[in-house]
Write a protein that holds these residues in place. Structure first.
Motif, short mmCIF file in Angstrom:
data_model
loop_
_atom_site.label_atom_id
_atom_site.label_comp_id
_atom_site.label_asym_id
_atom_site.label_seq_id
_atom_site.Cartn_x
_atom_site.Cartn_y
_atom_site.Cartn_z
N ASN C 14 1.17 -1.56 0.14
CA ASN C 14 0.09 0.28 -0.06
C ASN C 14 0.99 1.68 0.35
OD1 ASN C 14 -2.17 1.25 0.18
ND2 ASN C 14 -2.60 1.17 2.23
N THR C 302 0.05 13.17 -6.22
CA THR C 302 0.79 12.05 -5.79
C THR C 302 0.90 11.96 -4.30
OG1 THR C 302 0.41 11.47 -7.52
CG2 THR C 302 1.65 9.35 -6.43
N LEU C 304 0.88 14.61 -2.38
CA LEU C 304 0.23 14.25 -0.69
C LEU C 304 -0.60 13.32 -0.79
CD1 LEU C 304 -1.49 18.15 -2.15
CD2 LEU C 304 -0.17 17.67 0.18
N LEU C 305 -1.20 12.60 -1.93
CA LEU C 305 -2.02 11.60 -1.37
C LEU C 305 -1.13 10.83 -0.46
CD1 LEU C 305 -4.41 11.23 -4.68
CD2 LEU C 305 -4.76 11.77 -2.31
N LEU C 308 -1.70 11.23 2.99
CA LEU C 308 -2.98 10.93 3.67
C LEU C 308 -2.73 9.81 3.50
CD1 LEU C 308 -4.56 14.07 1.57
CD2 LEU C 308 -3.56 13.36 4.03
N ARG C 309 -2.55 8.95 3.06
CA ARG C 309 -3.07 7.54 2.99
C ARG C 309 -2.61 6.44 4.33
NH1 ARG C 309 -2.25 7.10 -2.95
NH2 ARG C 309 -3.70 6.36 -3.71
N GLN C 312 -2.89 7.11 9.68
CA GLN C 312 -3.20 5.66 10.20
C GLN C 312 -2.40 5.45 11.12
OE1 GLN C 312 -5.76 2.79 7.98
NE2 GLN C 312 -7.53 3.53 8.74
#
Lengths: 244, 385, 424
Positions: C14, C302, C304-305, C308-309, C312
């Motif tokens: 991931n 990308t 940034l994303l 964010l991913r 957790q």
């Protein structure tokens, strides 16, 4: 001024008389230069920008319409034959064993890169048939006294509407000829040398054709052998002769 | 549906920078597509207009014996039309000639045209005004290759209809600058009346430029070429350019879509609980997928707006000053102006909007399909799936 | 540390796979498009080089002066020794000789007499010398409509329109008639092995393509050629090299007054190409810049994303007692690693694609209905040195920058809030 008047007075009668005289001169020139048929062996020396080369050929012609030429040398040209009937032209090349027909416009192209067109080469009509003539003066060329003749076309289908010829007064052979455009612009100059007696007539064995609008030395045309009014077999003027 | 849009808008604005980055990229693609196609259309229009104005008129009536690609046909490829049939036709007679600039010989096409004509843009009025014996017009390409200048003289030699040589000094009274090389290279334009006199081919023409297409019936010995067929090869070439350019902006668009795709994947991944909630509230899974798809296609609407924001002034500026084209491409045998002024048609703009919106919707939908396969309970719990 | 991170990056799909895929695709597209723009914009130059100017061209001075008339009488003689010399002094270039010629193509009937004829627009190239690359360079395989390439002397390719007009077939014989270098009549029979369509009406009507050896015999140009063209072995024009070569070559003949002495011209000095070359440089640089900016924005996003991913995960790590600074540092390190991996993979893919497009090209001919293609219908990309690093700008820097921005969130958020995201 007085002298000028005197000169004009003298010239007056000369020009008046010159028409019949000019006609008889040109007739004598025709007798020398023109013939019903002829067989010619000649060399053409083409002065290129890089080098000069010589092409030899043997030509047969009858009148203005029919002519047949076979190239003899150099090796590259040997065996190439050209037949012209009216304004049609066929060329045979032994290397390809083909007869190629060329349309009339090709007659206006230069022959073998020279300053002569096919048309120039085939020209064999009598001057008296084509031009009105008058005497325009006298001049000495290479020690020979000449008349200067001015020729004006009386028929439409001539390439040069005006010509100027310098005729040897004793031999009735042109020593120099200028060819003009309609406008009077000098286009080509032909100079004749090496006048010899051939078969009872005087004939120039060497001619130089020069396109006056272009730079260059022109093209020499040398007649090594010429036979006038010799009987020529009709067979030579048929397409059958090409592929042989 | 209204709700979907409202939600989508709120979500996007809420995402801040990320959204704007996507929007900006997509708007780039949008602007580039319009710009490139506008330029090609502008070139196309200008090239066609120039070709019509300088060469084709409303079509050409060409003598059957004349083949533009075979110079040998020049000699015989001409003829006359009865006067009652020449209405609305401008005759052009072509002859072969030689000019002699600085002792060199150049073969040229001598073209006669009515000095008083107005169908073509050739500045033939200069032929009328001149007092020179033989006034002539040439293009700047010809002027360069023959080293001729305005007011300069050159000897020209031609033959009349009997094959008799003629030659005279020709005066260059005008050098025109045309975008159409085929009226320029190797050609000299003079008055047709002069050419008729020079050649004795009174009233003959090689071809006629047609002023009004509809009047042309069938004429034996002559073939009519419509404007369209004359322009065909030109439009083909321009079409080539269009295809080669489209590959470029398609890649650009692909990147923008890639960004949207990536964003969608993440947002669906991160907002599972939200998805679960929607389903719990009674929406079907497909409805939720629709919601996310709308959110994705929202990018394209925003991109259109943003694109317009900076695109419109940019387009107007370019349409005003044009794009300079260097001389090499102008010598390629086709019409290209020094400056191309882009043309933005309504069809182009709407088409581009449709393209951007459709493609953005599709790439938004692809990840959203995943929603339909989700287990609503797990989704509600926010369990990773 | 790096090893550990790398392990993490590779182990956690991931964290790595999707970003790497996206970066690779993005970088590959950047590289490919940059190469494509260079190539597509340079198509006019390329076309000129292939068909006419070469990268450098040698002619005699006299020929160069009257070039537009195809003055074979002024052609260069002693070609082979000059080419051999050039091959020794410039082994990395390809040297080829060409002869253009005019004349008539004559088609015989059954009796061997003229059935039809038309003007010839002849081109003699090194067809039989496969090392010359001329067949590809002149785009012959894709221009071939019927038949095959000539394999031996006496064979020729003929323009499709001429073939159609005179109802010729493959295997038929035609005769070339024209004049030799010296102005004599030149004849030669050719067997048609194929027909070609280049898209220019003049060529399609009268094209005749033969091997140079045939033209030399036919036109009496033994050891002669109108033009000698020099090409870089990668077929890409390098103006600096060409200039250097031209100056060096011409200096050798500066005191030679012979009008048949050779003169070398580079591409830029021919056909008004100088302005166009500059134009291509400026515009392709502009397009590439736009593209790199766009790609940077995308990969920034990308990044940034990507950040964010992993909120957790950060939450858990914070809960485990890792310092925010350390998490941020590892995030950036990882981003750098991912950026480098993605950029390398992407650049490799992009270069591969560009190289493929340079060699094979995209034939857009099939998208054009019945088109006459004056322009090259095969669009080729061009591999340039900048392609090797240009992908790293969006791939590495933009990506890392995006991660840095999103990583700031680590500091902003409360540990508790982050941890909450882990709530199951």
């Amino acid at each position: 001024m007085k002298y000028l008047l005197l000169l004009l007075l003298c010239c007056g009668p000369v020009t008046a008389q010159s028409e019949p005289k000019a006609a008889s001169i040109i007739k004598k020139v025709d007798e020398n230069m023109s013939s019903d048929s002829r067989v010619t062996e000649s060399q053409m020396i083409i002065h290129g920008r890089r080098k000069s080369r010589t092409v030899s050929s043997k030509g047969y012609s009858e009148g203005y319409e029919k002519s047949f030429t076979e190239y003899l040398a150099p090796a590259r040209e040997k065996g190439t034959k050209m037949l012209k009937l009216d304004d049609r032209l066929w060329i045979y090349s032994p290397a390809t064993d083909r007869v190629i027909q060329l349309s009339g416009h090709m007659l206006r192209q230069s022959v073998m890169g020279s300053d002569l067109s096919y048309e120039d080469m085939m020209e064999n009509r009598k001057l008296t048939e084509m031009y009105h003539v008058k005497i325009a003066g006298e001049e000495t060329i290479n020690g020979r006294l000449t008349w200067i003749l001015e020729l004006d076309a009386k028929v439409a289908d001539v390439p040069y509407v005006k010509r100027k010829m310098w005729i040897d007064q004793k031999r009735f052979v042109p020593l120099k000829e200028d060819l003009f455009a309609k406008s009077g612009q000098l286009l080509k100059r032909v100079t004749m040398e090496d006048i010899a007696q051939i078969g009872g007539r005087w004939y120039p064995r060497k001619m130089n054709y020069k396109d006056m609008l272009k730079d260059g030395k022109g093209t020499d045309f040398i007649v090594s052998k010429i036979e006038f009014n010799a009987p020529i077999s009709e067979h030579l003027f048929s397409k059958a002769v090409l592929k042989k | 549906m209204k709700l979907a849009f409202q939600l989508a808008y709120k979500n996007l604005i809420g995402a801040g920078l990320r959204t704007w980055l996507n929007v900006i990229v997509l708007s780039f693609a949008f602007v580039v597509v319009i710009f490139y196609n506008g330029m090609i259309d502008g070139w196309n229009e200008q090239a066609m207009n120039d070709s019509i104005a300088w060469e084709y008129g409303q079509g050409q009536l060409i003598n059957d014996k004349y083949d533009p690609l075979d110079p040998f046909t020049l000699q015989d490829g001409h003829g006359m039309l009865p006067p009652e049939q020449t209405k609305g036709l401008t005759p052009i007679l072509l002859r072969q000639a030689s000019i002699y600039p600085d002792g060199r010989m150049l073969t040229v096409a001598l073209k006669g045209i009515e000095a008083a004509q107005s169908i073509l843009d050739l500045p033939t009025e200069k032929l009328l005004d001149s007092k020179a014996a033989l006034p002539a017009l040439i293009g700047n390409r010809m002027a360069a290759s023959a080293n001729l200048k305005e007011g300069g003289e050159v000897l020209i030699r031609w033959r009349d209809k009997n094959g008799t040589f003629d030659a005279t000094q020709m005066t260059i009274v005008g050098i025109f600058d045309s975008n159409v090389p085929t009226v320029d290279n190797g050609q000299i334009w003079i008055s047709i009346e002069k050419l008729w006199k020079m050649t004795g081919l009174q009233d003959h023409a090689t071809l006629f430029i047609v002023n009004n297409e509809s009047k042309i019936g069938k004429i034996v010995g002559w073939g009519f070429k419509s404007q369209e067929s004359l322009l065909k090869s030109l439009s083909d070439i321009i079409q080539t350019k269009k295809v080669s350019g489209s590959l470029m902006y398609m890649m650009l668009l692909a990147i923008a879509l890639l960004a949207i795709f990536d964003t969608q994947v993440l947002s669906i991944f991160r907002r599972q609980r939200e998805i679960g909630t929607y389903i719990a509230m009674g929406m079907t899974r497909w409805q939720v997928a629709g919601l996310f798809t709308v959110e994705g296609s929202m990018y394209s609407f925003m991109a259109t707006l943003v694109g317009c924001l900076y695109g419109i002034p940019f387009f107007m500026y370019i349409a005003d000053i044009g794009i300079g084209i260097p001389p090499a491409s102008r010598n390629m045998g086709i019409a290209i102006a020094e400056r191309i002024f882009p043309v933005y048609g309504l069809g182009l703009i709407l088409g581009t909007v449709a393209l951007v919106v459709t493609s953005a919707t599709i790439v938004s939908f692809l990840p959203a399909r995943k929603i339909a396969k989700m287990n609503p309970v797990d989704a509600l719990k926010g369990k990773l799936q | 540390m790096i090893k550990f991170l790398l392990k993490g990056v590779l182990g956690d799909k991931n964290r790595s796979v999707l970003p790497i895929i996206i970066i690779s695709i993005g970088v590959a597209l950047t590289v490919l498009l940059s190469g494509y723009i260079r190539g597509a914009m340079g198509d006019i130059i390329n076309q000129n080089a292939r068909f006419d100017t070469g990268h450098v061209k040698i002619m005699t001075r006299a020929y160069a002066e009257n070039k537009s008339q195809i003055p074979n009488d002024l052609a260069f003689l002693g070609v082979d020794s000059l080419i051999n010399e050039l091959k020794t002094s410039h082994p990395n270039m390809i040297w080829v000789k060409r002869i253009r010629f005019g004349g008539i193509i004559d088609v015989p009937d059954d009796k061997g007499e003229t059935k039809g004829q038309g003007p010839a627009s002849g081109m003699a190239i090194e067809l039989f010398n496969t090392n010359s690359g001329e067949i590809q360079r002149m785009n012959i395989p894709s221009s071939l409509v019927h038949g095959t390439l000539p394999k031996q002397v006496g064979e020729a390719l003929i323009g499709q329109e001429f073939v159609d007009k005179l109802g010729l077939e493959i295997g038929d014989k035609v005769t070339y008639f024209g004049s030799t270098m010296n102005g004599s009549m030149a004849f030669k029979n050719f067997t048609i092995t194929g027909s070609v369509r280049f898209g220019t009406p003049a060529l399609d009507k009268g094209a005749i393509i033969i091997d140079i050896s045939d033209a030399q015999t036919m036109l009496d140009m033994e050891d002669g050629a109108g033009e000698i063209l020099g090409f870089e072995s990668d077929e890409i024009y390098d103006d600096e090299k060409a200039l250097e070569l031209t100056e060096e070559f011409n200096a050798r003949f500066v005191n030679n007054t012979n009008e048949f002495a050779p003169i070398m011209l580079r591409l830029k000095d021919q056909n008004n190409l100088a302005g166009y070359l500059d134009y291509v440089d400026v515009y392709s640089a502009m397009f590439v810049t736009i593209f790199v900016i766009v790609m940077s924005i995308v990969l920034w996003n990308t990044g940034l994303l990507g950040g964010l991913r992993r909120y957790q995960e950060f939450g858990i790590r914070l809960a485990l007692g890792e310092s925010k600074g350390h998490i941020y540092k590892t995030l950036i390190y990882e981003a750098t690693l991912i950026g480098i991996i993605g950029s390398i993979v992407g650049t490799a893919m992009g270069l591969g694609g560009t190289y493929y497009l340079q060699v094979v090209g995209i034939d857009i001919g099939k998208y054009l209905e019945n088109a006459t293609m004056l322009m090259p219908s095969v669009i080729r990309a061009q591999v340039t040195p900048e392609l090797f690093y240009i992908g790293f700008i969006p791939g590495l820097f933009a990506m890392v920058f995006g991660n840095m921005l999103s990583g700031i969130g680590i500091y902003k958020r409360q540990t508790a809030a982050l941890f909450k995201e882990l709530e199951v």
